[in-house]
Scaffold this motif. Structure first.
Motif, short mmCIF file in Angstrom:
data_model
loop_
_atom_site.label_atom_id
_atom_site.label_comp_id
_atom_site.label_asym_id
_atom_site.label_seq_id
_atom_site.Cartn_x
_atom_site.Cartn_y
_atom_site.Cartn_z
N LEU A 69 1.80 7.10 -14.76
CA LEU A 69 1.59 7.90 -13.56
C LEU A 69 1.79 9.39 -13.79
O LEU A 69 1.60 10.19 -12.88
CB LEU A 69 2.55 7.42 -12.46
CG LEU A 69 2.40 5.95 -12.05
CD1 LEU A 69 3.41 5.61 -10.96
CD2 LEU A 69 0.98 5.66 -11.59
N GLY A 70 2.14 9.75 -14.98
CA GLY A 70 2.36 11.16 -15.28
C GLY A 70 3.77 11.38 -15.80
O GLY A 70 4.62 10.48 -15.76
N PHE A 75 5.65 4.19 -14.59
CA PHE A 75 4.50 3.36 -14.93
C PHE A 75 4.24 2.36 -13.80
O PHE A 75 5.16 1.89 -13.13
CB PHE A 75 4.75 2.60 -16.23
CG PHE A 75 5.01 3.50 -17.41
CD1 PHE A 75 3.97 3.95 -18.20
CD2 PHE A 75 6.30 3.90 -17.72
CE1 PHE A 75 4.21 4.78 -19.28
CE2 PHE A 75 6.56 4.73 -18.79
CZ PHE A 75 5.51 5.18 -19.57
N LEU A 76 2.97 2.03 -13.65
CA LEU A 76 2.55 1.06 -12.65
C LEU A 76 1.80 -0.06 -13.36
O LEU A 76 0.86 0.21 -14.12
CB LEU A 76 1.65 1.71 -11.60
CG LEU A 76 1.21 0.81 -10.44
CD1 LEU A 76 2.40 0.48 -9.55
CD2 LEU A 76 0.11 1.52 -9.62
N ASN A 77 2.23 -1.30 -13.15
CA ASN A 77 1.57 -2.46 -13.75
C ASN A 77 0.98 -3.34 -12.66
O ASN A 77 1.64 -3.65 -11.68
CB ASN A 77 2.57 -3.29 -14.57
CG ASN A 77 3.01 -2.58 -15.83
OD1 ASN A 77 3.90 -1.74 -15.79
ND2 ASN A 77 2.39 -2.90 -16.94
N ILE A 78 -0.28 -3.70 -12.87
CA ILE A 78 -0.99 -4.56 -11.93
C ILE A 78 -1.61 -5.70 -12.71
O ILE A 78 -2.23 -5.48 -13.76
CB ILE A 78 -2.09 -3.79 -11.16
CG1 ILE A 78 -1.49 -2.60 -10.41
CG2 ILE A 78 -2.82 -4.71 -10.20
CD1 ILE A 78 -2.53 -1.72 -9.74
N LEU A 103 2.57 -6.64 -8.72
CA LEU A 103 2.59 -5.18 -8.75
C LEU A 103 3.96 -4.75 -9.23
O LEU A 103 4.98 -5.13 -8.64
CB LEU A 103 2.31 -4.62 -7.35
CG LEU A 103 2.32 -3.10 -7.21
CD1 LEU A 103 1.18 -2.47 -8.01
CD2 LEU A 103 2.22 -2.70 -5.74
N GLY A 104 3.99 -3.99 -10.30
CA GLY A 104 5.26 -3.58 -10.87
C GLY A 104 5.35 -2.08 -11.07
O GLY A 104 4.37 -1.42 -11.40
N TYR A 105 6.55 -1.56 -10.85
CA TYR A 105 6.80 -0.14 -11.10
C TYR A 105 8.04 -0.03 -11.97
O TYR A 105 9.05 -0.72 -11.74
CB TYR A 105 7.02 0.62 -9.80
CG TYR A 105 7.44 2.06 -10.01
CD1 TYR A 105 6.51 3.03 -10.37
CD2 TYR A 105 8.77 2.44 -9.88
CE1 TYR A 105 6.88 4.34 -10.59
CE2 TYR A 105 9.17 3.76 -10.09
CZ TYR A 105 8.22 4.71 -10.46
OH TYR A 105 8.61 6.01 -10.68
N SER A 106 7.99 0.85 -12.97
CA SER A 106 9.14 1.05 -13.85
C SER A 106 9.25 2.52 -14.22
O SER A 106 8.24 3.23 -14.35
CB SER A 106 9.01 0.19 -15.11
OG SER A 106 7.83 0.52 -15.82
#
Length: 733
Positions: A69-70, A75-78, A103-106
């Motif tokens: 994401l920058g 990070f975004l996992n789909i 849907l994951g965010y880390s």
């Protein structure tokens, strides 16, 4: 981040790592019998990956991607996964269609140089099965199964980096689901009487149609919540490296569904009643754990010690368990580490472990359905005048077991790991003893019921003021005593298991570009069912129900245990040809020993015995004899007053009691020892360009399904699984 869930709900292509904890687990983990599998799904940046898999039983499509994401934004996992599974194309009603999406965010935050990792996974699951019918059943019979679930898992680690606290690991997780099962089945009852009574006593019953359809619905809304916090303090102090862990965990589980329901006048079976899952209390589990790991460096050698314990308390309405204590201990002594000596040794270590692990009860064991025993007291039918009357005596028995215990597994393991002449190897001996294992046992309670006189002079009987009358005159009756028999949870299972596990990695042989891996195990498992299970004969004696209930160790068979022995080897040859971008894997599954036999043992004594054709007891070894039939007496018996008496030789000679003696064929205890059998599996993967690969596999591709003879039953059976094959396409962008 996936622990204690149904593995079928995890998309295989979304797995980042799998940790198999065998033997003695850390005190951090509870609710175990003999190990655990911890699955972590993917997190972080990754290319778009699409996979297609097909074989005669499974069709699968997967797609997933990880986005950056920058800078400092995480990070975004789909990913999404669709699976259609059909065990047998001849039974389409048993197919399984599942759609999952995650849907994951880390991210890792770094305030004041103290890294704080944050991971959140939101997962949804939905079955897509529509209403189905089985062509082998009646045309109007149908079935339907649906499931939806939402799961949120938040976890991470905070590096505190203080002298008194190194890091904190946290987990907060929860799920809520919806389950719906519907069966529309045909029943033929010949107009049997049926009662919907929910309380004990005599009740006027209705009559079922001669033929009808029932609609059984089971609706569940399972709820699960968990929170876990673990503190670690680690540091190096001279030759000592120490890591201390202290933590706590809480979880709760229950069900808010409507439960089992159906139209009372059209039951799916008799002696059954509706029940709401909302009536079942939640189970709360509180755990604390403490563990210390120390590594001592002694010159070029090292010693690792780990000792800890887990403390668990179950809190739920109507059940009281003591605090459960699970001590754990592990040690590893490394004699050689990452260095070559003249004898070719690079690594050599010895390990040993011991621990106790408990398996927590589920809602089904703590709060089973009540038992409804319906007994016909009076039945009258006058079809010519369209008049019928039925009176049924219902007895409602609670089936929970106040004495239920929590199963306990005592585990020991010792092993050696080494690398010599470029061969990695591991050998381990293990021993497990399980006591108080869960099972279901027949249980009996005496009760009385009226049996009204039926005679040809009755024309219009009625049930008035608690009795059957004809023209205002009471119809005579007699009071009979019998037994209500039902299943209830018990702790009858004991298992003694020991074995040897081995694995060898011979590395890659460059000449043939092939790696050789070999592993296997020998298992020796002895299991007994020590529950005193109650059985009531359906026969009548002197025109009354049989007056006794037999209590049999493990059931009404002549044996109550089994001994299993198995020695197997798995050999894998992995050939990688870079020039052709091909990988071949040939696997051989070899079963060298496969033995089993029935056992009879209760409180240290063999209960089974032999008799000849004249009924005379024959002395000898029941496990070796093949000539005489085998018999077993009840351990005890219950009379009509509920009193329990030992079953002695006096009862064994009484013709009334002899109806309870069970028999088995002459070869019942003969050992079944199968000749060795083998199976070959093949997998080929071809890389196509930079972004694609094609895989093909064939399991048991020689269709090796040899017949093996079982002496105990006198029957032949095939071994090995059926031939299966499939293909998979993987695309990465």
């Amino acid at each position: 981040d996936c622990f204690g869930i149904d593995a079928r709900q995890i998309a295989v292509d979304n797995i980042e790592s799998i940790e198999v904890i065998r033997g003695i687990a850390s005190a951090e983990y509870g609710d175990l019998n003999s190990g655990a599998v911890i699955v972590k799904t993917k997190a972080g940046r990754s290319p778009l990956e699409v996979r297609f898999k097909t074989d005669p039983k499974i069709k699968q499509v997967y797609a997933g991607k990880g986005f950056a994401l920058g800078e400092n934004k995480g990070f975004l996992n789909i990913d999404a996964d669709y699976v259609q599974s059909q065990n047998d194309i001849r039974t389409p009603a048993k197919s399984y269609n599942r759609l999952t999406a995650q849907l994951g965010y880390s991210n890792v935050f770094n305030p004041q140089g103290r890294a704080f990792s944050f991971n959140a996974k939101l997962k949804g699951l939905m079955t897509l099965d529509k209403q189905k019918s089985d062509p082998d059943k009646q045309s109007e019979e149908k079935t339907k199964a649906e499931e939806q679930e939402i799961n949120l898992n938040i976890y991470g680690n905070w590096m505190v980096n203080k002298a008194w606290l190194t890091s904190l690991r946290y987990t907060v997780a929860g799920s809520i689901g919806k389950q719906y099962n519907w069966d529309h089945d045909l029943h033929t009852t010949v107009g049997a009487a049926n009662t919907t009574a929910m309380e004990s006593g005599e009740h006027v019953a209705g009559f079922l149609p001669y033929e009808y359809y029932s609609d059984l619905k089971i609706e569940g809304k399972p709820v699960y919540l968990q929170a876990k916090l673990t503190a670690n303090i680690s540091g190096k102090y001279g030759i000592f490296y120490n890591n201390f862990m202290l933590g706590g965990e809480w979880s709760t589980k229950g069900n808010e569904g409507k439960g089992k329901s159906f139209a009372l006048d059209y039951p799916p079976t008799q002696n059954v009643r509706p029940r709401s899952f909302k009536d079942i209390p939640y189970i709360n589990e509180y755990s604390g754990f403490i563990e210390d790991k120390v590594k001592i460096e002694i010159g070029k050698r090292s010693l690792e010690l780990s000792a800890g314990s887990r403390f668990t308390k179950i809190d739920t309405k109507g059940a009281d368990f003591d605090v459960i204590v699970d001590p754990r201990f592990n040690a590893r002594f490394t004699l050689i580490e990452n260095r070559w000596n003249k004898k070719g040794w690079e690594n050599l270590s010895i390990r040993v472990g011991w621990g106790i692990q408990h398996k927590m009860p589920t809602l089904a064991y703590l709060y089973p359905d009540p038992a409804y025993i319906d007994k016909a007291s009076f039945t009258f039918k006058d079809d010519a005048n369209d008049y019928r009357l039925s009176v049924i005596t219902t007895n409602v028995f609670e089936t929970d077991n106040d004495a239920l215990k929590i199963p306990k597994s005592n585990n020991f393991e010792v092993g050696v790991d080494f690398k010599v002449l470029n061969i990695n190897a591991s050998l381990a001996y293990f021993k497990e003893k399980l006591t108080n294992g869960y099972n279901q046992a027949g249980y009996a309670i005496p009760y009385e019921y009226r049996e009204y006189n039926y005679n040809a002079g009755l024309t219009h009987p009625e049930y008035v003021n608690g009795e059957v009358v004809e023209n205002g005159n009471p119809v005579g009756y007699r009071t009979l005593k019998t037994f209500g028999v039902f299943q209830r949870p018990d702790n009858g299972i004991t298992t003694d298991k020991w074995g040897i596990e081995y694995s060898f990695d011979f590395g890659k042989i460059d000449v043939i570009k092939t790696s050789i891996l070999l592993d296997g195990a020998y298992f020796h498992t002895k299991t007994f069912d020590n529950s005193l299970k109650m059985f009531h004969e359906s026969r009548y004696i002197d025109n009354e129900p049989y007056p006794y209930v037999g209590l049999f160790a493990g059931g009404n068979a002549v044996g109550n245990g089994n001994l299993y022995q198995r020695l197997n080897t798995n050999l894998r040859l992995v050939t990688h040809i870079p020039q052709l971008r091909l990988i071949f894997t040939l696997g051989a599954q070899c079963v060298w020993m496969d033995k089993q036999k029935a056992l009879s043992k209760y409180k240290g004594q063999c209960l089974a015995y032999m008799k000849d054709e004249d009924g005379n007891i024959v002395e000898g070894d029941i496990e070796k004899d093949k000539t005489y039939n085998k018999y077993v007496n009840p351990v005890a018996y219950m009379d009509r007053e509920g009193a329990i008496h030992p079953f002695t030789e006096t009862e064994a000679k009484d013709p009334v009691f002899q109806h309870m003696i069970k028999s088995g064929k002459a070869t019942y205890f003969v050992e079944d020892s199968l000749d060795p059998y083998f199976m070959l599996n093949l997998r080929m993967t071809k890389e196509i360009g930079k972004y694609a690969s094609l895989s093909f596999y064939a399991n048991n591709f020689t269709n090796a399904k040899p017949w093996r003879y079982y002496k105990s039953s006198g029957s032949d059976f095939r071994v090995n699984s059926d031939i299966s094959f499939g293909a998979e396409i993987s695309l990465k962008f």
